[in-house]
Enzyme design. Structure first.
Site, PDB file in Angstrom:
ATOM      1  N   ALA A  73      -7.220  20.542   8.448  1.00  0.00           N
ATOM      2  CA  ALA A  73      -7.108  22.030   8.823  1.00  0.00           C
ATOM      3  C   ALA A  73      -8.242  22.860   8.166  1.00  0.00           C
ATOM      4  CB  ALA A  73      -5.946  22.601   8.545  1.00  0.00           C
ATOM      5  N   ARG A  91      13.650  10.032  10.457  1.00  0.00           N
ATOM      6  CA  ARG A  91      13.516   9.942   9.212  1.00  0.00           C
ATOM      7  C   ARG A  91      14.745  10.676   8.486  1.00  0.00           C
ATOM      8  NH1 ARG A  91       7.077  11.747   8.828  1.00  0.00           N
ATOM      9  NH2 ARG A  91       6.175   9.629   9.299  1.00  0.00           N
ATOM     10  N   SER A 107       4.459   3.052   4.266  1.00  0.00           N
ATOM     11  CA  SER A 107       4.626   3.488   5.870  1.00  0.00           C
ATOM     12  C   SER A 107       5.699   3.316   6.443  1.00  0.00           C
ATOM     13  CB  SER A 107       3.357   2.967   6.454  1.00  0.00           C
ATOM     14  OG  SER A 107       3.557   3.217   7.777  1.00  0.00           O
ATOM     15  N   HIS A 149      11.040  11.845   3.469  1.00  0.00           N
ATOM     16  CA  HIS A 149      10.848  10.274   4.095  1.00  0.00           C
ATOM     17  C   HIS A 149      11.543   9.309   3.490  1.00  0.00           C
ATOM     18  CE1 HIS A 149       8.158   7.209   5.515  1.00  0.00           C
ATOM     19  NE2 HIS A 149       7.594   8.048   6.105  1.00  0.00           N
TER      20      HIS A 149
END
Lengths: 680, 247
Positions: A73, A360, A313, A295
């Site tokens: 950002a 998740r 991942s 997660h």
């Protein structure tokens, strides 16, 4: 359906009946986004880009913009605003902008390109994101995000980001958690790295061009609010200790998320809330601070020395099967010796439709439930409870590739997941091709953040907030591959088109270092540093941080309850008192002093932790990453209460001894109808 | 396990430094190398001695912030970053020497922390493709041969940690530079600036004081991302072409 195009409201404002947090806060005025767009949802952003005033190129060079943070950002915004001709000053605490934590994102970036012709569209990406966020985000912002997503991919490819390609030379896509189309662009397991380097290189090009000045190893410690507007920052040069004042026409915070309030998280060691928290104390509201994403697939904690957690991942859940032993007495056995009938593939059992691919939050909570039942696996590690008591617990569940290896062959598994398996082996010393991996949930991302309007402006005029640091796009839960999308959307396309509406009134009257607001901010920073150095207690900042993390993880983690949260608030208040009387920071201000840096960050985390607990206590519903024990269905699933809580909780600071003030912004949908999520 | 640590301590860039010896007990093989240093620092803080300063951030091998000379090797005995090195690579009773990166171009700021800002300046000199935001054509407008795309990615994984420089007897940053030149040079988008890029980056590299490459290969052996030596061949080839064109 006319109503679904965004022209009329589809739900009523929420009316909160419960009041669990009474006594911990006061009621404030309702909050309304003053620049919220109206009209058909697919025209709102285009219309706004047109309506926002322009700044002519000759005037841009007279306007100074401060950007704090150089991740996706901040880096993208610095590059873009520099290219446009503004004077940009960019700050990061790392030694180079390229090291911001966006670099660690693995999986990919979503974009509604529909290159696969599988029915994807801007509206579908918008729909998936609002639903995935459990109907706690603002629809106009999310639609805009989906709309600009395709431009991001074009921009990144033009910069030379090496996305994965097919043999025909075109870009490859994959699918990702909780959606049914393939819209995720990726660069092996290092998508964040490649996107960040793209933004970094674009920014360095502007440094060479003279439009961007970069200040590395600098930490923002205060925002300067003069005459009602954000006009600069006070930063500490982390090498010399010098306290510097930087003035500008506008300030942008892109300082990332605050997951490190839990001490252990997948965030970088230095990730912190200080820039945002200092702004909060100066008047910027903090929205939905309790929305945390945990997660499910991280490498378990190996002992008290643990400094951070490593994510693997989510794609592993496509082929791996998750299980724990049916009987607690099997938990210390070699998993390969546990026969099939004694294994509990609990996600497949409880959620037959989605199996191992549930979202998740659900996968995480069930792993915790299994371990709480005493069926966790792996070495028992000492857990220090928030009250200091120690117990031995196995915190892990198996993620087993034996079936995948026999189905696809070891070679195919290697090609698909080789780098993740290697990383696992390196960290744990175990070979995942031979024995099942062990995984456990870890704090990964925060959906909460500083409140911003449609223009990404906070409640302090002239203070804009982008990326993970703001609250706006992910509601109560973020979908995979959407963090990178939001960071770059804000930086490349949204902020540059909204900040000009504010800057069109500039340049603002110059202020100098003698302005009372500047003097006050500097003095505050200097006194705070002196205070840290002079307490001379016995405990390191790290030890307080770990203790705070234990409290937060236990009571404000995967499951929160009224009783637990009240307890946590008391404990955090005690911890804060001890911190300010028993902290030990050695050394001086006049050189690199990492203990001093940490002390400042931990002090802010402690205050944030208390607010997170109050927010969680007030929200007596389960939504997304926020699961309240008191709000579940008969079979233990999350139960939302739209009638009471379909609102953004924006908290106002009211002083060291005051109670936080709650301002509610109603969430009214016009293009999408609220539904209860179900993955069974 | 019990370890003897010899660590470089230096107050700041202007002060002289020296090696200091520390004994550390109770080290678990599951700790990462940096977690072992965290434990030492907690112990030092308790004893009233200032902790050892070292850089680290992501601690998952991707940000490139950490990097120590461990027993004379950049990032230590394994092919990985310092943060991903675990104590199971050592044994009880070991003597471990820990120093900052060795390079005049990376001055020590304190203890084990060095200044690598020269890398940013090399990128500023040309390590980018000039594509202003908003000016991009559709992502599918320029297909890229998969072999080239894969190679571009492989070398784009450089994390700019500086191990190549620290390991090189000549203190060259050619591997770092070659990786970026090869990454951008393999892609169609990188062609317009290809030859100016190499000239400008090499010019900055030399101005910073990095040494030249003499094909020793220590850089690639130390590289935690296994960037291959042939990126330097690519760099030299592009430089020759550029010079022939009179750039």
């Amino acid at each position: 359906m006319a109503s679904a195009q965004g022209t009329s409201p589809l739900n009523k404002p929420a009316q909160q009946v419960s009041d669990d947090a009474r006594g911990y806060y006061t009621h404030g005025e309702p909050l309304v986004d003053p620049v919220a767009p109206t009209g058909p949802i697919d025209q709102r952003w285009t219309q706004r880009v047109f309506d926002n005033r322009l700044v002519n190129p000759a005037n841009r060079r007279k306007l100074d913009i401060i950007i704090v943070g150089t991740g996706l950002a901040g880096g993208a915004a610095a590059a873009t605003l520099g290219e446009a001709g503004y004077n940009v000053k960019s700050f990061c605490y790392q030694d180079s902008p390229r090291r911001a934590h966006s670099i660690a994102a693995q999986g990919g970036i979503n974009a509604a390109k529909n290159y696969k012709e599988d029915g994807d569209s801007t509206f579908r990406l918008f729909y998936d994101t609002v639903k995935g966020g459990d109907y706690r985000s603002r629809e106009s912002n999310v639609y805009r995000l989906a709309e600009v997503s395709a431009n991001i991919i074009d921009q990144c490819v033009a910069q030379g980001v090496p996305f994965a390609r097919e043999y025909g030379g075109l870009l490859d896509n994959r699918s990702f958690g909780g959606v049914q189309v393939s819209r995720t662009f990726y660069a092996r397991g290092q998508t964040g790295q490649q996107l960040l380097l793209g933004a970094y290189q674009a920014m360095e090009r502007q440094v060479a061009a003279g439009t961007v000045t970069q200040y590395t190893r600098h930490e923002m410690l205060e925002v300067i609010v003069a005459d009602g507007k954000a006009r600069g920052i006070v930063a500490r040069d982390l090498v010399t200790g010098e306290i510097e004042t930087h003035l500008a026409d506008v300030v942008v915070l892109a300082n990332g998320g605050y997951g490190n309030v839990f001490f252990l998280s997948t965030n970088a060691m230095g990730s912190n809330v200080t820039a945002a928290w200092r702004a909060h104390r100066k008047g910027a509201y903090m929205a939905n601070p309790c929305y945390t994403q945990i997660h499910p697939t991280c490498i378990p904690v190996s002992g008290a020395h643990q400094s951070k957690l490593t994510l693997m991942s989510e794609s592993l859940r496509n082929d791996g099967r998750i299980w724990v032993p049916k009987k607690a007495e099997d938990c210390d056995k070699d998993p390969r010796d546990i026969p099939e009938e004694d294994r509990d593939y609990y996600l497949e059992r409880i959620y037959p439709a989605f199996g191992n691919l549930v979202p998740r939050d659900i996968a995480s909570r069930q792993a915790k439930n299994m371990c709480d039942e005493g069926r966790g696996v792996g070495p028992a590690v000492t857990e220090v409870g928030p009250d200091g008591t120690e117990q031995q617990v196995r915190r892990g569940v198996y993620l087993d590739f034996a079936d995948a290896i026999s189905r696809m062959g070891r070679k195919a598994v290697e090609t698909k997941y080789g780098n993740l398996f290697d990383m696992y082996a390196r960290i744990t010393g175990e070979d995942p091709y031979e024995t099942p991996m062990r995984i456990y949930p870890a704090v990964h991302y925060v959906m909460g953040g500083l409140w911003v309007d449609y223009h990404l402006q906070s409640t302090i005029p002239g203070l804009f907030v982008t990326g993970e640091a703001n609250f706006s796009d992910h509601g109560a839960n973020r979908l995979g591959a959407s963090a990178l999308m939001q960071g770059l959307a804000d930086g490349y396309f949204v902020l540059p088109n909204t900040i000009r509406e504010y800057l069109a009134d500039g340049p603002f009257e110059k202020i100098d270092e003698s302005h009372p607001a500047v003097v006050e901010a500097r003095t505050d920073v200097e006194q705070r540093i002196q205070k840290f150095l002079s307490i001379n207690g016995t405990r390191s900042a790290d030890s307080f941080h770990k203790q705070l993390g234990n409290i937060m993880w236990e009571y404000c983690g995967m499951e929160r309850s009224e009783e637990g949260l009240r307890k946590a608030i008391d404990m955090i208040r005690d911890l804060k008192k001890e911190f300010w009387t028993n902290l030990r920071v050695l050394g001086t201000n006049e050189s690199i002093n990492q203990s001093l840096e940490r002390a400042g960050r931990v002090a802010d985390f402690i205050e944030l932790g208390e607010l997170m607990c109050i927010d969680a206590l007030n929200r007596r519903e389960s939504c997304g990453g926020h699961f309240r024990a008191e709000s579940q269905t008969e079979d233990g699933e999350a139960l939302r209460h739209d009638d009471e809580f379909a609102y953004v909780a924006a908290w106002e600071w009211s002083g060291e001894d005051g109670l936080p003030v709650l301002h509610k912004e109603d969430l009214i949908y016009t293009a999408i109808e609220m539904k209860q999520r179900s993955y069974k | 396990m019990r370890l003897t640590l010899n660590i470089w301590r230096q107050r700041d860039a202007a002060s002289a430094g020296s090696m200091q010896k520390y004994e550390l007990d109770g080290v678990s093989e599951d700790m990462s190398f940096l977690e072992m240093l965290d434990v030492l620092n907690e112990q030092l803080n308790e004893q009233g001695e200032e902790p050892v300063a070292f850089d680290s951030d992501c601690r998952e091998g991707i940000c490139g912030n950490c990097g120590l000379m461990i027993n004379g090797q950049a990032h230590g005995p394994e092919v990985t970053t310092t943060c991903q090195l675990h104590m199971r690579s050592f044994k009880d009773g070991d003597d471990i020497t820990i120093e900052p990166w060795r390079s005049d171009v990376f001055p020590v700021l304190r203890d084990l922390i060095v200044d690598r800002s020269a890398f940013d300046r090399i990128i500023q000199a040309g390590g980018y493709i000039s594509a202003n935001t908003g000016s991009a054509p559709d992502a599918h407008a320029a297909p890229v041969e998969k072999k080239k795309a894969d190679r571009a990615f492989d070398v784009a994984t450089c994390i700019a940690c500086g191990a190549c420089v620290a390991a090189c007897p000549n203190g060259s940053a050619s591997l770092f530079m070659g990786a970026k030149i090869t990454h951008l040079g393999e892609l169609p988008q990188g062609q317009p600036e290809r030859y100016d890029r190499v000239v400008n980056m090499v010019g900055q590299h030399d101005a910073e004081g990095f040494g030249g490459c003499t094909n020793i290969g220590e850089c690639t052996a130390a590289c935690p991302k296994e960037i291959p030596l042939d990126v330097i061949s690519q760099l030299n080839k592009d430089l020759r072409t550029a010079l022939k064109q009179g750039r």
